[in-house]
Design an enzyme around this catalytic site. Structure first.
Site, PDB file in Angstrom:
ATOM      1  N   THR A   1       0.853  -1.183   0.000  1.00 30.58           N
ATOM      2  CA  THR A   1       0.000   0.000   0.000  1.00 30.58           C
ATOM      3  C   THR A   1       0.889   1.233   0.000  1.00 30.58           C
ATOM      4  O   THR A   1       2.083   1.142  -0.304  1.00 30.58           O
ATOM      5  CB  THR A   1      -1.007  -0.043   1.178  1.00 30.58           C
ATOM      6  OG1 THR A   1      -1.928   1.050   1.054  1.00 30.58           O
ATOM      7  CG2 THR A   1      -0.332   0.030   2.528  1.00 30.58           C
ATOM      8  N   ASN A   2       0.327   2.401   0.298  1.00 28.56           N
ATOM      9  CA  ASN A   2       1.129   3.626   0.313  1.00 28.56           C
ATOM     10  C   ASN A   2       0.687   4.519   1.460  1.00 28.56           C
ATOM     11  O   ASN A   2      -0.235   4.181   2.194  1.00 28.56           O
ATOM     12  CB  ASN A   2       1.029   4.332  -1.045  1.00 28.56           C
ATOM     13  CG  ASN A   2      -0.408   4.652  -1.384  1.00 28.56           C
ATOM     14  OD1 ASN A   2      -1.062   5.412  -0.687  1.00 28.56           O
ATOM     15  ND2 ASN A   2      -0.918   4.039  -2.454  1.00 28.56           N
ATOM     16  N   ARG A   3       1.327   5.683   1.588  1.00 18.65           N
ATOM     17  CA  ARG A   3       1.116   6.513   2.778  1.00 18.65           C
ATOM     18  C   ARG A   3      -0.094   7.440   2.685  1.00 18.65           C
ATOM     19  O   ARG A   3      -0.316   8.236   3.573  1.00 18.65           O
ATOM     20  CB  ARG A   3       2.371   7.349   3.035  1.00 18.65           C
ATOM     21  CG  ARG A   3       3.548   6.523   3.503  1.00 18.65           C
ATOM     22  CD  ARG A   3       4.806   7.392   3.571  1.00 18.65           C
ATOM     23  NE  ARG A   3       4.604   8.570   4.401  1.00 18.65           N
ATOM     24  CZ  ARG A   3       5.361   9.659   4.343  1.00 18.65           C
ATOM     25  NH1 ARG A   3       6.365   9.719   3.503  1.00 18.65           N
ATOM     26  NH2 ARG A   3       5.108  10.681   5.131  1.00 18.65           N
TER      27      ARG A   3
ATOM     28  N   ALA B   1      -4.808   7.513  -4.294  1.00 22.58           N
ATOM     29  CA  ALA B   1      -3.415   7.130  -4.511  1.00 22.58           C
ATOM     30  C   ALA B   1      -3.433   5.643  -4.877  1.00 22.58           C
ATOM     31  O   ALA B   1      -3.364   4.777  -4.007  1.00 22.58           O
ATOM     32  CB  ALA B   1      -2.608   7.374  -3.249  1.00 22.58           C
TER      33      ALA B   1
END
Ligand code: CTP
Length: 397
Positions: free
Chosen positions: A208-210, A274
């Site tokens: 995943t991402n931030r 995102a």
């Protein structure tokens, strides 16, 4: 805005005090009008202190039957941009639905010029009674807004539907009702993607991402405030605010499928999610065991949700994307605008860790005509409102 908070006789009346505070803090001018039954639960003094205005109705100092040349019920009804009855008993809704008025609040409600919003709270059996439901349907038919009660523990020890909705939801419903509408978006259907996507490797591991999803969610709220019907397709765990339809998704593929289902019925898209650009080539059904030595993870590309929807856009639809750039912001964004076939792109400066989490943020709108003035740094809710205003001007001509 001028908000008249009507308070009737239910135990949830104590929560109206906190709502009054929230509304004052939100910049509204608030007056309270309490019924006799309501004043047995909380005092007019509490409400006058919290709002900084006289409390009307069952107030010994400001009581409803005092001689007043101003014709108080008409005066208050004219004053209010919105009357919010929180909590609303079966009694007050029954009165207003049937044209009855025997105290200050019920007369104000019949004389209302602005919008009316109800937040009912009562026992679950009362809530389900056909007469209550019929009265509610009548009130909705008058164009009144209703924030339905929640399910949970009720004061009398039972459980079920009937608890006053969460105050943040009632506050949100009031904000939606009183916010100035933007003509380009009033009644339009807008699709917003938000949040991170998650690409699972196995049942416990994920890529995943931030991204927190806050910016997309605030964009969705700002469109709702502007008068649009919004559908949010959201990854991550953020709570979806009252008033937004939402589909919760996990992976990029899920997000694409959810968006594709509704895209043709929409007027526009803002892709703020995102989206993971890669996913593991294989998903392991059982948890993968570690092994000795170097391990390789093979990644493959995910679908580009924004580019796919842009390529399918019909005439009249508009598409707006985001770009997270750490250098050459405008040039990179313009290249992305052309490549993905967008009407506008909002460039997010992520240099030096900016753009993630809850701190202030800046965005530059870029179209085929070039870059517009940077918006921000602003908190994300205000930045989202600035973006929607800018888009309203751009698409509204
Ligand atoms: N987007 C999408 N689906 C993807 C990837 C991106 O819908 N699989 C959308 C995002 O929601 C955003 C825009 O496309 O609106 C971002 O484009 P992208 O090319 O991914 O930009 P960056 O994230 O800045 O990536 P890059 O590192 O390639 O510049």
């Amino acid at each position: 805005m001028k908000i008249l908070l009507g308070i009737t006789g239910g135990i949830a009346a104590y929560k109206a005090c906190e709502l009054a505070r929230m509304l004052v803090r939100g910049g509204h001018q608030v007056r309270a009008c309490i019924t006799d039954a309501g004043s047995r639960f909380i005092t007019p003094l509490t409400l006058a202190t919290l709002t900084g205005e006289p409390c009307f109705g069952a107030n010994p100092e400001y009581h409803e039957w005092r001689p007043n040349p101003k014709v108080e019920h008409v005066d208050l009804a004219k004053w209010a941009d919105l009357i919010a009855v929180v909590p609303a008993t079966a009694d007050i809704m029954g009165k207003t639905a049937n044209g009855l008025a025997d105290d200050l609040l019920s007369t104000v409600l019949l004389a209302a010029r602005g919008q009316v919003l109800w937040a009912p709270a009562m026992n679950h059996a009362m809530w389900k009674h056909p007469s209550v439901q019929k009265n509610l349907a009548t009130l909705r038919g008058y164009g009144h807004a209703v924030v339905d009660p929640a399910v949970g523990f009720l004061a009398e020890g039972e459980s079920g539907i009937g608890r006053l909705a969460e105050l943040e939801d009632i506050f949100e419903a009031i904000q939606i009702a009183v916010s100035p509408k933007i003509p380009a978006f009033t009644g339009k259907r807008v699709l917003v993607t938000a949040g991170p996507t998650r690409e699972d490797l196995d049942p416990v591991r994920t890529l995943t991402n931030r991204s927190s999803g806050t910016m997309g969610l605030e964009i969705a709220r700002a469109f709702r405030y502007a008068g649009a019907e919004v559908h949010l397709v959201i990854g991550g765990d953020l709570r979806v605010p009252w008033g937004l339809e939402a589909t919760r998704v996990r992976s990029a593929q899920d997000m694409l499928e959810a968006c594709e289902k509704m895209w043709s019925a929409m007027d526009g898209l803002v892709a703020a999610a995102a989206v993971a650009d890669q996913r593991p080539e294989h998903y392991a059904v059982e948890k993968v065991k570690k092994s000795e030595g170097p391990e390789n993870l093979v990644l493959v590309r995910t679908p580009d949700v924004l580019a796919t929807l842009a390529s399918e856009k019909r005439s009249g639809q508009w598409v707006v994307g985001f770009a997270a750039e750490s250098e050459n912001h405008v040039a990179n964004a313009q290249a992305k605008l052309v490549k993905k076939g967008l009407d506008a792109i909002l460039v997010n400066d992520i240099s030096q860790g900016k753009g993630f989490g809850n701190q202030g943020n800046s965005l530059t709108p870029v179209t085929s005509k070039g870059a517009s003035a940077v918006m921000g740094p602003l908190p994300k809710d205000r930045l989202a409102q600035a973006v929607v205003h800018w888009l309203g001007d751009y698409f509204g001509g």
